[in-house]
Structure formats: structure tokens, C-alpha cells
Design a protein around this motif. Structure first.
Motif, PDB file in Angstrom:
ATOM      1  N   GLU A  74       0.803  -1.191   0.000  1.00 46.37           N
ATOM      2  CA  GLU A  74       0.000   0.000   0.000  1.00 46.37           C
ATOM      3  C   GLU A  74       0.848   1.258   0.000  1.00 46.37           C
ATOM      4  OE1 GLU A  74      -2.826  -2.934   2.409  1.00 46.37           O
ATOM      5  OE2 GLU A  74      -1.770  -1.356   3.471  1.00 46.37           O
ATOM      6  N   PHE A  75       0.219   2.354  -0.343  1.00 48.25           N
ATOM      7  CA  PHE A  75       0.879   3.638  -0.536  1.00 48.25           C
ATOM      8  C   PHE A  75       1.090   4.288   0.821  1.00 48.25           C
ATOM      9  CE2 PHE A  75       0.491   6.744  -4.315  1.00 48.25           C
ATOM     10  CZ  PHE A  75       1.814   7.091  -4.165  1.00 48.25           C
ATOM     11  N   ASN A  76       2.348   4.369   1.282  1.00 47.25           N
ATOM     12  CA  ASN A  76       2.632   4.984   2.570  1.00 47.25           C
ATOM     13  C   ASN A  76       3.032   6.434   2.399  1.00 47.25           C
ATOM     14  OD1 ASN A  76       2.473   2.372   3.705  1.00 47.25           O
ATOM     15  ND2 ASN A  76       4.575   2.023   3.059  1.00 47.25           N
ATOM     16  N   ASN A  77       2.752   7.227   3.394  1.00 46.91           N
ATOM     17  CA  ASN A  77       3.192   8.626   3.388  1.00 46.91           C
ATOM     18  C   ASN A  77       3.686   8.954   4.793  1.00 46.91           C
ATOM     19  OD1 ASN A  77       3.645  11.287   2.905  1.00 46.91           O
ATOM     20  ND2 ASN A  77       1.498  11.877   3.078  1.00 46.91           N
ATOM     21  N   GLN A  78       4.966   8.672   5.045  1.00 41.31           N
ATOM     22  CA  GLN A  78       5.526   8.888   6.365  1.00 41.31           C
ATOM     23  C   GLN A  78       6.801   9.705   6.233  1.00 41.31           C
ATOM     24  OE1 GLN A  78       6.183   4.958   7.806  1.00 41.31           O
ATOM     25  NE2 GLN A  78       4.030   4.532   8.125  1.00 41.31           N
ATOM     26  N   THR A  79       7.034  10.612   7.141  1.00 44.95           N
ATOM     27  CA  THR A  79       8.256  11.403   7.102  1.00 44.95           C
ATOM     28  C   THR A  79       8.929  11.388   8.464  1.00 44.95           C
ATOM     29  OG1 THR A  79       7.203  13.465   7.771  1.00 44.95           O
ATOM     30  CG2 THR A  79       7.174  12.959   5.432  1.00 44.95           C
ATOM     31  N   PRO A 212     -10.491   3.366 -16.978  1.00 43.89           N
ATOM     32  CA  PRO A 212     -10.838   2.350 -15.979  1.00 43.89           C
ATOM     33  C   PRO A 212      -9.665   1.413 -15.729  1.00 43.89           C
ATOM     34  CG  PRO A 212     -12.577   2.560 -17.607  1.00 43.89           C
ATOM     35  CD  PRO A 212     -11.403   3.328 -18.147  1.00 43.89           C
ATOM     36  N   GLY A 213      -9.516   0.954 -14.508  1.00 42.70           N
ATOM     37  CA  GLY A 213      -8.451   0.005 -14.208  1.00 42.70           C
ATOM     38  C   GLY A 213      -7.935   0.141 -12.793  1.00 42.70           C
ATOM     39  N   PHE A 214      -7.424   1.321 -12.444  1.00 47.35           N
ATOM     40  CA  PHE A 214      -6.912   1.498 -11.090  1.00 47.35           C
ATOM     41  C   PHE A 214      -8.073   1.784 -10.138  1.00 47.35           C
ATOM     42  CE2 PHE A 214      -5.183   3.917  -7.534  1.00 47.35           C
ATOM     43  CZ  PHE A 214      -4.140   3.088  -7.137  1.00 47.35           C
ATOM     44  N   VAL A 215      -8.115   1.047  -9.031  1.00 48.05           N
ATOM     45  CA  VAL A 215      -9.177   1.200  -8.044  1.00 48.05           C
ATOM     46  C   VAL A 215      -8.627   1.978  -6.851  1.00 48.05           C
ATOM     47  CG1 VAL A 215     -10.854   0.023  -6.573  1.00 48.05           C
ATOM     48  CG2 VAL A 215     -10.228  -0.953  -8.805  1.00 48.05           C
ATOM     49  N   GLN A 216      -9.089   3.208  -6.688  1.00 46.04           N
ATOM     50  CA  GLN A 216      -8.656   4.077  -5.591  1.00 46.04           C
ATOM     51  C   GLN A 216      -9.424   3.728  -4.334  1.00 46.04           C
ATOM     52  OE1 GLN A 216      -6.416   6.819  -5.688  1.00 46.04           O
ATOM     53  NE2 GLN A 216      -6.771   7.258  -3.536  1.00 46.04           N
ATOM     54  N   ILE A 217      -8.716   3.530  -3.216  1.00 47.04           N
ATOM     55  CA  ILE A 217      -9.413   3.236  -1.972  1.00 47.04           C
ATOM     56  C   ILE A 217      -9.035   4.185  -0.840  1.00 47.04           C
ATOM     57  CG2 ILE A 217      -9.849   0.811  -2.488  1.00 47.04           C
ATOM     58  CD1 ILE A 217      -7.464   0.059  -0.813  1.00 47.04           C
ATOM     59  N   SER A 218      -7.920   4.911  -0.965  1.00 51.28           N
ATOM     60  CA  SER A 218      -7.563   5.872   0.074  1.00 51.28           C
ATOM     61  C   SER A 218      -8.477   7.084   0.029  1.00 51.28           C
ATOM     62  CB  SER A 218      -6.111   6.329  -0.103  1.00 51.28           C
ATOM     63  OG  SER A 218      -5.801   7.383   0.778  1.00 51.28           O
ATOM     64  N   PRO A 250       2.687   0.537   9.739  1.00 49.80           N
ATOM     65  CA  PRO A 250       1.357   1.050   9.397  1.00 49.80           C
ATOM     66  C   PRO A 250       1.410   1.805   8.072  1.00 49.80           C
ATOM     67  CG  PRO A 250       1.906   1.524  11.672  1.00 49.80           C
ATOM     68  CD  PRO A 250       3.156   1.011  11.038  1.00 49.80           C
ATOM     69  N   THR A 251       0.374   1.668   7.281  1.00 51.26           N
ATOM     70  CA  THR A 251       0.378   2.268   5.960  1.00 51.26           C
ATOM     71  C   THR A 251      -0.974   2.875   5.640  1.00 51.26           C
ATOM     72  OG1 THR A 251      -0.367   0.245   4.896  1.00 51.26           O
ATOM     73  CG2 THR A 251       2.013   0.545   5.115  1.00 51.26           C
ATOM     74  N   ILE A 252      -0.995   3.651   4.573  1.00 46.13           N
ATOM     75  CA  ILE A 252      -2.236   4.145   3.994  1.00 46.13           C
ATOM     76  C   ILE A 252      -2.448   3.394   2.696  1.00 46.13           C
ATOM     77  CG2 ILE A 252      -3.413   6.145   3.007  1.00 46.13           C
ATOM     78  CD1 ILE A 252      -1.705   7.897   4.832  1.00 46.13           C
ATOM     79  N   ASP A 253      -3.560   2.714   2.580  1.00 45.15           N
ATOM     80  CA  ASP A 253      -3.845   1.959   1.365  1.00 45.15           C
ATOM     81  C   ASP A 253      -4.311   2.918   0.275  1.00 45.15           C
ATOM     82  OD1 ASP A 253      -3.527  -0.021   3.227  1.00 45.15           O
ATOM     83  OD2 ASP A 253      -5.634  -0.589   3.292  1.00 45.15           O
ATOM     84  N   ILE A 254      -3.604   2.970  -0.841  1.00 42.46           N
ATOM     85  CA  ILE A 254      -3.996   3.851  -1.936  1.00 42.46           C
ATOM     86  C   ILE A 254      -5.011   3.190  -2.849  1.00 42.46           C
ATOM     87  CG2 ILE A 254      -3.209   4.960  -4.053  1.00 42.46           C
ATOM     88  CD1 ILE A 254      -2.590   6.453  -1.620  1.00 42.46           C
ATOM     89  N   GLY A 255      -4.737   1.981  -3.266  1.00 43.10           N
ATOM     90  CA  GLY A 255      -5.618   1.302  -4.195  1.00 43.10           C
ATOM     91  C   GLY A 255      -4.907   0.151  -4.860  1.00 43.10           C
TER      92      GLY A 255
END
Length: 362
Positions: A74-79, A212-218, A250-255
Motif C-alpha cells: 500500500e501507498f505509505n506517506n511517512q516522514t 478504468p483500471g486502477f481502483v482508488q481506496i484511500s 502502518p500504511t495508507i492503502d492507496i488502491g
């Protein structure tokens, strides 16, 4: 102080068929909330079940996977110091941020998709690359940390830094890649943009959510957005096939990109790679790559860098990319450079880039 930003893009294989029809966020639906990032960049908070990625008759029974079984995908955003190069967005519960697109943007994405030079292809006029790849295994994923730099890119030029994973067979290819780019012809500005790009069955595919194709969930981090640069920034990207792995953090799910988009990667990919790519102008002027400087072996910070480059093998084990035989890719040493290294804290890494110019070759 440098800023570390951890990000990842999933290659999650689910039940979905791909349509080549183009879509955009400003359809008949009414967004619950809107974020105006800049004068020309707007995100609409769209009902997650009515998003463009699902706008296909074959998706009427598709069940959205809001919580994939692997956090690492999943797409993480941590600094490290709470700074971030991303704009703050948070859509209401049950909605996701979708970039509002114009007809011009849709047409541009279609044109770039049709002529896109994928990492499995041969040479292409005006396209130059500096990086590494491996084609000697079955891969379930690839990840790396890489630096983000300001560059002066012309309106009909483009410069990318990316990771990718793919398979090729009988002149057919499947691949997914992600990273940052400066591409004024596509995005309409000279900002850095995060992005994802894929090609699957029958050569179909596109950028981000332009088809169509990428499913965004964040609810708060879209797959593509303009990036700020608060000083020196290192970003972490990851593309992994879903499996039951232990999450790292821990992560943020992008899609996700569902599996039916692809017909050559169901059992993993046969190639992975990382590096920089540029596209010259129509007049043959090649743009800068990386941070615009040639790498110097004794000065790791003098040019752009990829570090801690790792892959997931056929047994879903994470290892350094040089566990497998690797190829060094550098097709224009007059304009760009590549310097490979191995340091404990950086793992397998390389410095790359250069100023470009008029003598970079075809």
C-alpha cells in the motif's frame, strides 16, 4: 535536513476486466467535497463505488477490497520530521479523491499511452535511460528509495524517476511502474507529479485514473498529485503482488490494479528495474535527468540516487536486487551517467543523471 517519504503502489490481482474507454471525474455524479490544490488542479471526493476505475459494465459485480491482506503493497506517506511534499486532503467517509480532468488531459493521456516507451522495449528516438534491471527471475515485487529534485524541463520534454515490474512474451508486454515525473505536455505544468502507469492485455493501459483500471481506496492520498519539495526529499516506492506477508509498518492503502488487467503476470513478473528516463524535445534537445548532474564516485550526494533497491522473489522473500544478475542501463554516456555502489546503510544503490543536451544521440 533531508525528508524521507515512504510510498508504495500496489500490484494487487483481483477480479476485474479492463476497458479502453476513457473516463474522467466530472461525470454526472456530484462530489461530496472538492479540494482545489491550485488554479488548475482539483480533486473531487467521489463515492468509492462510483469511481472511474469501476466505470465498466463488467465491473457491476466487483467487490472493492478496502483492506488488502498486505500492508507492504500500500501507498505509505511517512516522514521523519512530519514534513511532507503532499497536499493535505481527506475526503468524507465512503468517498475517494479523483483528479478532475479536462478533455485536453484525457486526450494527452491517450496520446502518451499510445506512444509510451515501456521499460521492456528497445531503443526509441529521443528516449534515454540510466538505471539497472534484472530479467533473470520470477518477481513478486520491487521497491526502492529515491531522491526528488527540481529540474528545468521544457514544454515538450519529460523527465521521470521510476521503479517498474513487468513481463514480456511474443512481442506482448505487461508492466506497472510508479515514481515521479515532470511532464508539461501531459500535466500542463512543470511541477513534479507522483504517478502510476500500466499496460496489460492487448497493449491497453494508461496513467493513473485516466481510464478504468486502477481502483482508488484511500480517502486522502490519490495515485497522482503535484508534489512540493521541502528541501532534499527521498521517496520510497513499492510495487508488490499481493500475498500473505507480514506488514512492515502502518500504511495508507492507496488502491490497486486488479489481476484481470494482465495476462502475463499472474504468476509473477520476469523483469524488474529502477532508474531515470527522459524524452527529448521534437528538436532533439534532451532534458536533464535526476538532479541534472553527472554522478561522482567520491561524492554520493552530488547527483540523484536510488538506494535500498530490493525485490520480492518467487517465494515472496525480500532480497537485494543484486541477488539476481543485473544489467546496467546507460545509452547516452555523453549526457548522463551511472555509478553503482554497495554500502551497508544504503544497501544496493546507484547515482545517476546528467544535464542532457543536443548531443545525446538517437
Amino acid at each position: 535536513m533531508s525528508t524521507g517519504v515512504r510510498m508504495a503502489l500496489p500490484m494487487i490481482f483481483l477480479l476485474l476486466l479492463f476497458s479502453a474507454s476513457l473516463v474522467h471525474s466530472n461525470q454526472s455524479m456530484v462530489p461530496l467535497k472538492t479540494f482545489n490544490i491550485s488554479e488548475n488542479v482539483t480533486y473531487d471526493c467521489i463515492d468509492i463505488y462510483k469511481q472511474p476505475g469501476l466505470d465498466h459494465p463488467l465491473l457491476k459485480d466487483h467487490t472493492i477490497h478496502k483492506k488488502p491482506s498486505v500492508s507492504r503493497l500500500e501507498f505509505n506517506n511517512q516522514t521523519s520530521n512530519n514534513e511532507t511534499y503532499m497536499k493535505k486532503m481527506r475526503c468524507p467517509e465512503g468517498t475517494v479523491p479523483i483528479l478532475r480532468t479536462s478533455k485536453e488531459y484525457i486526450n494527452n493521456t491517450q496520446l502518451f499511452t499510445e506512444k509510451y516507451i515501456h521499460p521492456l522495449s528497445g531503443d526509441s528516438p529521443g528516449t534515454h535511460i540510466a538505471g539497472v534491471r534484472s530479467r533473470d527471475g520470477t518477481y513478486r515485487g520491487v521497491e526502492a528509495w529515491f531522491s526528488l529534485h527540481n529540474l528545468n524541463i521544457g514544454k515538450d520534454q519529460a523527465s521521470y524517476s521510476q521503479i517498474y515490474i513487468g513481463s514480456g512474451m511474443n512481442n506482448q508486454v505487461n508492466f506497472i511502474q510508479a515514481g515521479w515525473m515532470i511532464n508539461p505536455s501531459l500535466n500542463g505544468d512543470t511541477n513534479h507529479w507522483s504517478y502510476g502507469f500500466w499496460k496489460g492485455k492487448d497493449g491497453k493501459g494508461c496513467y493513473n485514473t485516466a481510464c478504468p483500471g486502477f481502483v482508488q481506496i484511500s480517502q486522502e492520498v490519490p495515485i497522482a498529485q503535484p508534489l512540493d519539495q521541502p528541501g532534499e526529499v527521498f521517496m520510497h516506492y513499492s510495487i508488490h503482488q499481493i500475498t500473505k506477508l507480514i506488514p512492515k509498518a502502518p500504511t495508507i492503502d492507496i488502491g490497486y490494479w486488479p489481476k484481470e488487467l494482465f495476462d502475463l503476470m499472474g504468476n509473477g513478473a520476469n523483469m524488474v528495474g529502477v532508474g531515470g528516463v527522459v524524452q527529448a524535445s521534437r528538436q532533439g534537445l534532451s532534458p536533464p535527468m535526476g538532479n541534472g548532474n553527472f554522478p561522482e564516485k567520491e561524492k554520493r550526494g552530488s547527483s540523484a540516487q536510488f538506494k535500498n533497491i530490493e525485490v520480492v522473489n518467487s517465494n515472496y522473500e525480500q532480497c537485494r536486487i543484486d541477488t539476481f544478475p543485473i544489467e546496467n542501463l546507460l545509452d547516452s554516456p555523453k549526457c548522463y551517467g551511472l555509478s553503482i555502489g554497495k554500502v551497508k546503510l544504503l544497501g544496493f544503490f546507484f547515482n545517476y543523471g546528467g544535464p542532457g543536451g543536443n548531443s545525446c544521440g538517437a
